[in-house]
Design a protein around this motif. Structure first.
Motif, mmCIF file in Angstrom:
data_model
loop_
_atom_site.group_PDB
_atom_site.id
_atom_site.type_symbol
_atom_site.label_atom_id
_atom_site.label_comp_id
_atom_site.label_asym_id
_atom_site.label_seq_id
_atom_site.Cartn_x
_atom_site.Cartn_y
_atom_site.Cartn_z
ATOM 1 N N PHE A 53 -11.575 -20.895 12.804
ATOM 2 C CA PHE A 53 -12.077 -20.506 11.486
ATOM 3 C C PHE A 53 -12.926 -21.631 10.899
ATOM 4 N N TYR A 54 -12.481 -22.860 11.062
ATOM 5 C CA TYR A 54 -13.213 -24.023 10.562
ATOM 6 C C TYR A 54 -14.600 -24.111 11.193
ATOM 7 N N ARG A 55 -14.662 -23.999 12.508
ATOM 8 C CA ARG A 55 -15.951 -24.099 13.205
ATOM 9 C C ARG A 55 -16.879 -22.945 12.859
ATOM 10 N N ASP A 56 -16.309 -21.809 12.480
ATOM 11 C CA ASP A 56 -17.119 -20.644 12.108
ATOM 12 C C ASP A 56 -17.533 -20.655 10.639
ATOM 13 N N GLY A 57 -17.087 -21.661 9.886
ATOM 14 C CA GLY A 57 -17.539 -21.803 8.514
ATOM 15 C C GLY A 57 -16.812 -20.955 7.493
ATOM 16 N N TYR A 58 -15.504 -20.773 7.684
ATOM 17 C CA TYR A 58 -14.737 -19.960 6.745
ATOM 18 C C TYR A 58 -14.076 -20.829 5.672
ATOM 19 N N VAL A 59 -14.039 -20.300 4.466
ATOM 20 C CA VAL A 59 -13.223 -20.810 3.372
ATOM 21 C C VAL A 59 -12.101 -19.804 3.195
ATOM 22 N N LEU A 60 -10.846 -20.250 3.336
ATOM 23 C CA LEU A 60 -9.720 -19.320 3.327
ATOM 24 C C LEU A 60 -8.625 -19.781 2.369
ATOM 25 N N LEU A 84 -20.106 -28.861 6.511
ATOM 26 C CA LEU A 84 -20.896 -28.684 5.302
ATOM 27 C C LEU A 84 -21.651 -27.369 5.425
ATOM 28 N N GLY A 85 -21.636 -26.567 4.372
ATOM 29 C CA GLY A 85 -22.323 -25.286 4.430
ATOM 30 C C GLY A 85 -22.664 -24.770 3.051
ATOM 31 N N VAL A 86 -23.384 -23.658 3.029
ATOM 32 C CA VAL A 86 -23.861 -23.061 1.783
ATOM 33 C C VAL A 86 -23.172 -21.722 1.550
ATOM 34 N N VAL A 87 -22.716 -21.529 0.323
ATOM 35 C CA VAL A 87 -22.263 -20.214 -0.134
ATOM 36 C C VAL A 87 -23.458 -19.580 -0.841
ATOM 37 N N PRO A 88 -24.105 -18.590 -0.254
ATOM 38 C CA PRO A 88 -25.254 -17.988 -0.928
ATOM 39 C C PRO A 88 -24.822 -17.313 -2.227
ATOM 40 N N ARG A 126 -23.380 -27.242 8.973
ATOM 41 C CA ARG A 126 -23.636 -28.539 9.587
ATOM 42 C C ARG A 126 -22.291 -29.213 9.818
ATOM 43 N N GLU A 127 -21.977 -29.484 11.055
ATOM 44 C CA GLU A 127 -20.734 -30.186 11.356
ATOM 45 C C GLU A 127 -21.021 -31.683 11.362
ATOM 46 N N LEU A 128 -20.321 -32.419 10.514
ATOM 47 C CA LEU A 128 -20.521 -33.861 10.374
ATOM 48 C C LEU A 128 -19.407 -34.590 11.102
#
Length: 300
Positions: free
Chosen positions: A27-34, A84-88, A137-139
Motif C-alpha cells: 500500500f505504501y509503495r502504491d501511494g495510499y493514505v489509509l 511524497l505525493g500529491v492529493v489532487p 516520489r520515493e525518497l
C-alpha cells in the motif's frame, strides 16, 4: 493542471492494523493514505470511539495537498525512506477492504455500498478509509534530509511547519538563506544554538527534543561561562506568551533566558533576552562555516 505551490502540506503515518508487513508495504509503495480505527464504512468521526483523523483526510481530498508518508517504523520493510505525493483537489475518499492474504477489494466511495460489500463480507479482515496519491516520489534516507519532528501520535494531519521546505523539496528549489521561513522548526533551533555559540561561547548540555519530560518547555538547554541557559525558539507568526512565562520563571542571577522570535515582543518579560531571527540569520551568513550550513539546510 494542479498548481503545487498553492497546495497545503500534510503528513501521514501509514500504520493501521494489517494482515502482514508486506501487505502494508505494498500500500505504501502504491501511494495510499489509509485510516482504520474500526472496520466500519463511515467517514464521520462521530461513528468512532475516540478521536480520529478521518475527517481531516476527507477535507484534504477536497482541497488537495502535498503529502509526505512514513511507513510504520516497526514494519519489517521500513527502510527510513519516505513517500511524497500529491492529493489532487476534489479527489474522492474511498473504502477498501483487505483479506487475510492481502487481496484487496475494489474501492467504494459510497458508505452504503461499502457497508454491503465490505462490512458484511466475512473474507474482509480490515476495512480501510483512504485516499490515493499521484505523482509519487520515493525518497531514500539519503534524500530525505528534512529536519523537522514528524507529528507524533497521529495518522494524518496538516503540517504547516514544513510547508516551505516540502514545497522546495517538491520543486527542487533553493530557499533564501536570509528568510526565517526557509527553515523548519528544529533547523531554526540549531541556527539559534550556533548564534549563541558564536556570540556568547554557549555550550549545549542536553538536547531536550520531543514533547515529553521535565525539559519539554525549552528548545535549548546549556551554559554560558558559569550561567545556565534556557532558550525557546519560535519561528511563528505570533508571540508565545506561555514560552515567555516559562522563560521568565527560570531567569535569575545564575540563569540566562533567551527568546528567539520572528517578530518583536511588545511586552518583554523580566530577565528574558529577546533575539530576532533576522539578526540570527544576518550574523550567521557572514561566517563561512555557518553560511555553508545554511546553504545546505535550504538546498533541495
Amino acid at each position: 493542471m494542479v498548481d503545487h505551490s498553492e497546495l497545503d502540506v500534510f503528513f501521514h503515518r501509514l500504520a493501521p492494523d494489517c494482515s502482514s508487513d508486506e501487505t502494508l508495504a505494498e500500500f505504501y509503495r502504491d501511494g495510499y493514505v489509509l485510516c482504520h480505527y474500526s472496520d466500519i464504512a463511515s467517514f464521520s468521526e462521530s461513528d468512532y470511539s475516540g478521536s480520529t483523523d478521518i475527517e481531516e483526510m476527507v477535507e484534504a481530498a477536497e482541497t488537495g495537498g502535498i503529502c509526505l508518508v512514513q511507513l510504520n517504523a516497526s514494519n519489517d520493510e521500513y527502510d527510513r525512506g519516505r513517500m511524497l505525493g500529491v492529493v489532487p483537489p476534489e479527489s474522492e475518499p474511498f473504502f477498501i477492504g483487505v483479506e487475510e492474504d492481502g487481496t484487496r477489494s475494489q474501492k467504494y466511495t459510497e458508505p452504503e455500498e461499502a457497508k454491503r460489500n465490505l462490512e458484511d463480507n466475512e473474507d474482509i479482515v480490515h476495512l480501510y478509509k483512504g485516499i490515493e496519491l499521484q505523482e509519487l516520489r520515493e525518497l531514500d534516507a539519503g534524500e530525505y534530509l528534512l529536519s523537522a519532528y514528524e507529528p507524533p501520535y497521529t495518522t494524518f494531519t496538516s503540517w504547516g511547519a514544513t510547508e516551505e521546505q516540502i514545497q522546495a523539496l517538491w520543486d527542487g528549489e533553493q530557499l533564501p538563506i536570509d528568510e526565517a521561513t526557509s527553515y523548519s522548526p528544529d533547523q531554526t533551533e540549531r541556527l539559534c544554538e550556533e548564534y549563541l555559540r558564536e556570540e556568547y561561547e554557549y555550550y549545549p548540555l542536553i538536547q531536550p527534543g520531543g514533547a515529553g519530560g521535565v525539559n519539554q518547555s525549552f528548545d535549548l538547554i546549556g551554559g554560558i561561562e558559569d550561567d545556565r541557559v534556557f532558550g525557546e525558539v519560535k519561528n511563528t507568526k505570533t508571540i508565545s506568551e506561555s514560552a515567555l512565562d516559562d522563560l521568565e520563571g527560570e531567569a535569575g542571577s545564575q540563569t540566562r533566558a533567551f527568546y528567539f522570535s520572528r517578530h518583536p515582543v511588545e511586552e518583554p518579560r523580566d530577565g528574558v533576552e529577546v533575539i530576532l531571527l533576522a539578526d540570527v540569520l544576518e550574523t550567521l551568513q557572514d561566517i563561512d562555516r555557518t553560511q555553508r550550513m545554511m546553504q545546505r539546510m535550504t538546498t533541495w
